[in-house]
Design an enzyme around this catalytic site. Structure first.
Site, PDB file in Angstrom:
ATOM      1  N   LYS A 114       0.810  -1.217   0.000  1.00  0.00           N
ATOM      2  CA  LYS A 114       0.000   0.000   0.000  1.00  0.00           C
ATOM      3  C   LYS A 114       0.843   1.268   0.000  1.00  0.00           C
ATOM      4  CE  LYS A 114      -4.443  -1.551   1.498  1.00  0.00           C
ATOM      5  NZ  LYS A 114      -5.612  -1.368   2.334  1.00  0.00           N
ATOM      6  N   LYS A 198      -5.033  -9.089  -5.937  1.00  0.00           N
ATOM      7  CA  LYS A 198      -6.355  -9.341  -5.359  1.00  0.00           C
ATOM      8  C   LYS A 198      -7.363  -8.281  -5.820  1.00  0.00           C
ATOM      9  CE  LYS A 198      -6.387  -6.858  -0.984  1.00  0.00           C
ATOM     10  NZ  LYS A 198      -7.065  -6.748   0.264  1.00  0.00           N
ATOM     11  N   LYS A 201     -10.853  -2.556  -3.474  1.00  0.00           N
ATOM     12  CA  LYS A 201     -11.677  -1.348  -3.628  1.00  0.00           C
ATOM     13  C   LYS A 201     -10.873  -0.203  -4.225  1.00  0.00           C
ATOM     14  CE  LYS A 201     -13.659  -2.069   0.915  1.00  0.00           C
ATOM     15  NZ  LYS A 201     -12.694  -2.002   2.000  1.00  0.00           N
TER      16      LYS A 201
HETATM   17  N1  AQP Z   1      -9.990  -9.913  -2.965  1.00  0.00           N
HETATM   18  C1  AQP Z   1     -10.367 -10.420  -1.800  1.00  0.00           C
HETATM   19  N2  AQP Z   1     -10.592 -11.747  -1.667  1.00  0.00           N
HETATM   20  C2  AQP Z   1     -10.998 -12.285  -0.485  1.00  0.00           C
HETATM   21  N3  AQP Z   1     -11.218 -11.531   0.629  1.00  0.00           N
HETATM   22  C3  AQP Z   1     -11.014 -10.203   0.529  1.00  0.00           C
HETATM   23  N4  AQP Z   1     -11.145  -9.197   1.425  1.00  0.00           N
HETATM   24  C4  AQP Z   1     -10.806  -8.028   0.833  1.00  0.00           C
HETATM   25  N5  AQP Z   1     -10.457  -8.228  -0.442  1.00  0.00           N
HETATM   26  C5  AQP Z   1     -10.582  -9.573  -0.671  1.00  0.00           C
HETATM   27  C6  AQP Z   1     -11.583  -9.388   2.805  1.00  0.00           C
HETATM   28  O1  AQP Z   1     -12.674  -8.515   3.054  1.00  0.00           O
HETATM   29  C7  AQP Z   1     -12.601  -8.086   4.416  1.00  0.00           C
HETATM   30  C8  AQP Z   1     -12.729  -6.599   4.485  1.00  0.00           C
HETATM   31  O2  AQP Z   1     -11.598  -6.007   3.858  1.00  0.00           O
HETATM   32  P1  AQP Z   1     -11.332  -4.469   4.015  1.00  0.00           P
HETATM   33  O3  AQP Z   1     -12.226  -3.752   3.120  1.00  0.00           O
HETATM   34  O4  AQP Z   1     -11.436  -4.075   5.410  1.00  0.00           O
HETATM   35  O5  AQP Z   1      -9.848  -4.266   3.638  1.00  0.00           O
HETATM   36  P2  AQP Z   1      -8.923  -4.768   2.504  1.00  0.00           P
HETATM   37  O6  AQP Z   1      -8.539  -6.178   2.715  1.00  0.00           O
HETATM   38  O7  AQP Z   1      -7.802  -3.807   2.466  1.00  0.00           O
HETATM   39  O8  AQP Z   1      -9.825  -4.676   1.210  1.00  0.00           O
HETATM   40  P3  AQP Z   1      -9.542  -3.951  -0.139  1.00  0.00           P
HETATM   41  O9  AQP Z   1     -10.672  -4.169  -1.056  1.00  0.00           O
HETATM   42  O10 AQP Z   1      -8.195  -4.325  -0.671  1.00  0.00           O
HETATM   43  O11 AQP Z   1      -9.583  -2.455   0.280  1.00  0.00           O
HETATM   44  P4  AQP Z   1      -8.614  -1.289  -0.080  1.00  0.00           P
HETATM   45  O12 AQP Z   1      -8.446  -1.323  -1.550  1.00  0.00           O
HETATM   46  O13 AQP Z   1      -9.351  -0.085   0.438  1.00  0.00           O
HETATM   47  O14 AQP Z   1      -7.360  -1.568   0.662  1.00  0.00           O
HETATM   48  C9  AQP Z   1     -11.292  -8.607   4.993  1.00  0.00           C
HETATM   49  O15 AQP Z   1     -11.559  -9.756   5.762  1.00  0.00           O
HETATM   50  C10 AQP Z   1     -10.487  -8.967   3.785  1.00  0.00           C
HETATM   51  O16 AQP Z   1      -9.600 -10.038   4.056  1.00  0.00           O
END
Ligand code: AQP
Length: 334
Positions: A114, A198, A201
């Protein structure tokens, strides 16, 4: 699961909840809610580790609550609240900042991903984010944490922090060592544009993900455009593993159709990807579009969503304060 077990998990209100959040976390949250006491948190303090526009953050907190409800969470069964409304999260995070080690944080791959190439410019909050995550879990003495595979390393750190606290303050078993609950079939949903990344968002291209609020038309277009392969679908997992985008599409198909991967490969082997894409889009539309419609409906009554947060915060705060009292005592804070 016995009565002593307690589930905690959080989702960042950073907008665009997607299929990865749905398969990796939300669907699991709902099935756990039937068996065990669960606490689900909209982790707004985590969200601001990367700058968020205040108005958008407020909207996204409510949208995350709406997504919780639309996927089946029930505020009468689970505690649903936002992190910043229970100040114990920030207080325990500070105590744990003093327990956690810089060497441990330096190993966290999510910070490296990140922060990108210019780490000097990343917020301090982003760097110590895993300590706040440990505080979220340990504040409630949660025993189980449903997460996607991307959070496994952070959860291992939470266990190390809990163990070190128990050793440092000579209180064996004070904090339980939280166990990850990671979906077996599809622990990591990958981007539709790049099967090695992965689904996320914050990825710039909206075509990389299926959002929970996408229309049938959006889903059709995104699946049609998803990267795949020019050769017919292979009949075994080994060959598929060499084609990460194709494997991701079959994985999603097996998850959304609730069949195992072998059966999905059997059904699709020898066919063109256009055939898989048509079936996949159909299945996703059936599963996701009703959820999106429900989110939009729930967002029409924001006072109701705010009330759910308020009630959830009251309940969470009672558990947090009770535990914090003991934590302060262990540390020697008067
Ligand atoms: N691609 C994914 N596959 C499986 N699980 C996922 N999670 C996120 N992306 C995937 C799971 O969703 C939960 C909430 O995640 P989060 O939104 O709190 O944070 P994150 O993991 O940082 O998700 P993003 O989409 O990647 O957000 P950004 O882009 O804002 O950093 C968690 O349990 C996560 O494991």
């Amino acid at each position: 699961m016995s009565e002593k077990k307690l589930v905690f998990s959080g989702v960042q209100p950073t907008g665009n909840l997607h299929l990865g959040n749905y398969f990796g976390a939300l669907r699991n949250f709902v099935s756990l809610q039937r068996k065990i006491k669960c606490i689900y948190c909209v982790v707004d303090l985590h969200a601001i580790t990367v700058f968020q526009k205040p108005n958008e953050l407020r909207e996204n907190v409510l949208e995350t609550v709406a997504s919780f409800l639309a996927t089946g969470l029930n505020p009468d069964k689970s505690i649903i609240f936002n992190q910043s409304s229970v100040s114990g999260h920030a207080e325990l995070a500070w105590i744990l900042n003093c327990v956690s080690r810089i060497g441990w944080l330096n190993r966290m791959t999510q910070f490296k991903d990140k922060a990108g190439s210019d780490k000097e410019k990343a917020s301090v909050g982003l760097y110590i984010y895993p300590n706040l995550m440990a505080a979220d879990i340990l504040l409630y003495k949660a025993t189980h944490v449903p997460v996607g595979a991307d959070q496994k390393q952070h959860l291992e750190l939470s266990r190390d922090i809990a163990q070190k606290f128990n050793n440092d303050y000579n209180c064996e078993d004070f904090f339980p060592l939280p166990e990850p609950l990671i979906q077996k079939n599809i622990s990591r949903v990958m981007s539709l544009r790049d099967g090695t990344k992965k689904m996320s968002k914050s990825e710039e291209s909206d075509f990389s993900r299926i959002n929970l609020k996408d229309s049938a038309d959006d889903i059709n277009k995104k699946i049609k455009k998803a990267k795949s392969d020019s050769e017919p679908i292979p009949d075994n997992i080994k060959s598929l593993e060499k084609k990460p985008e194709a494997l991701n599409l079959i994985n999603i198909y097996s998850e959304v159709s609730k069949i195992n991967l072998d059966k999905a490969i059997n059904e699709m082997s020898g066919k063109e990807y256009s055939f898989l894409k048509t079936k996949l889009a159909e299945a996703l539309i059936n599963e996701i579009v009703p959820v999106g419609k429900e989110i939009k409906k729930l967002l029409e009554n924001k006072p109701h969503l705010e009330q759910i947060l308020e009630k959830g915060s009251e309940k969470a705060n009672i558990i947090a304060e009770e535990n914090l009292k003991n934590i302060r005592e262990k540390v020697g804070l008067i």
